[in-house]
Design an enzyme around this catalytic site. Structure first.
Site, mmCIF file in Angstrom:
data_model
loop_
_atom_site.group_PDB
_atom_site.id
_atom_site.type_symbol
_atom_site.label_atom_id
_atom_site.label_comp_id
_atom_site.label_asym_id
_atom_site.label_seq_id
_atom_site.Cartn_x
_atom_site.Cartn_y
_atom_site.Cartn_z
ATOM 1 N N SER A 143 -0.668 -1.659 0.288
ATOM 2 C CA SER A 143 0.578 -2.175 0.670
ATOM 3 C C SER A 143 0.335 -3.370 1.584
ATOM 4 O O SER A 143 -0.112 -4.301 1.202
ATOM 5 C CB SER A 143 1.428 -0.905 1.644
ATOM 6 O OG SER A 143 2.591 -1.532 1.992
ATOM 7 N N HIS A 187 2.587 -2.467 -3.728
ATOM 8 C CA HIS A 187 3.878 -2.158 -4.194
ATOM 9 C C HIS A 187 4.897 -2.623 -3.471
ATOM 10 O O HIS A 187 4.624 -3.572 -2.492
ATOM 11 C CB HIS A 187 4.024 -0.501 -3.914
ATOM 12 C CG HIS A 187 3.797 0.136 -2.330
ATOM 13 N ND1 HIS A 187 3.908 1.413 -2.257
ATOM 14 C CD2 HIS A 187 3.901 -0.571 -1.243
ATOM 15 C CE1 HIS A 187 3.787 1.263 -0.701
ATOM 16 N NE2 HIS A 187 3.449 0.198 -0.233
#
Length: 203
Positions: free
Chosen positions: A101, A126
């Site tokens: 992330s 993501h």
């Protein structure tokens, strides 16, 4: 039982005896930052403060940032990202363990040619989340628009740092997108997979 922050001996130049200082302080003296936990405002404030200090001490010497993080706050991560670009030293980024992330975002944000991963690192991209959206319909709409704006901007930055087309980034981050160290190199998140610290220092 928590063991607290490890302490290591350090002898100041010209001093006959060593003193015990925190491991973090010792790493800072070597211009090494370690993001080894979820990224929140407290961690970001510390990392930003140290980067500003190291910039004032020597604006020409690289700063090395090791990352082993599951990600965290978008706003905290962006504070670190903006500071990386605000100061003069090159930022060497090294993934050890995982960079997921926002951790992967910062890994890719290092100076081109100086972004590394250790062989068994895992990297995950993501789409960003700004948390649960609650409240009145108008508040939900405002928050949803902001989430889309942030998502778009982060995807644009990832496209710049990796060299991937924006459309591919947008497709890939719709779901958790895992890469090995070698796959991250092929994708453009890192420049090289390394074995030894000297390989990063010699970049």
């Amino acid at each position: 039982m928590p063991i607290g922050v490890p302490r290591v001996p350090y002898r100041l130049p010209g001093e006959p005896y060593s003193q015990w200082i925190s491991l973090d302080d010792r790493l800072y003296q070597e211009r090494i930052l370690f993001i080894g936990e979820p990224i929140d405002d407290s961690l970001a404030n510390t990392i930003v403060g140290v980067m500003l200090y190291l910039n004032s001490q020597d604006p020409q010497k690289d700063i090395v940032m090791y990352i082993n993080s599951p990600g965290g706050s978008v706003t905290a991560g962006m504070a670190i990202y903006d500071t990386m670009n605000h100061i003069k030293p090159d930022i060497v980024t090294v993934c050890v363990g995982q960079a997921a992330s926002m951790g992967a975002f910062l890994l890719a944000a290092g100076t081109k040619g100086k972004r590394f991963a250790l062989p068994h690192s895992r990297i995950m991209l993501h789409q960003p989340s700004l948390g649960t959206i609650q409240g009145q319909a108008s508040d939900i709409e405002i928050r949803a628009r902001e989430t889309l704006r942030v998502k778009r901007r982060m995807n644009e930055i990832l496209a710049q740092t990796t060299g991937q087309p924006l459309e591919k980034i947008e497709r890939d981050v719709e779901r958790d997108f895992y890469l090995s160290a070698t796959e991250a190199q092929a994708y453009g998140i890192v420049d090289r997979v390394i074995q030894e610290r000297s390989e990063a220092m010699a970049s």
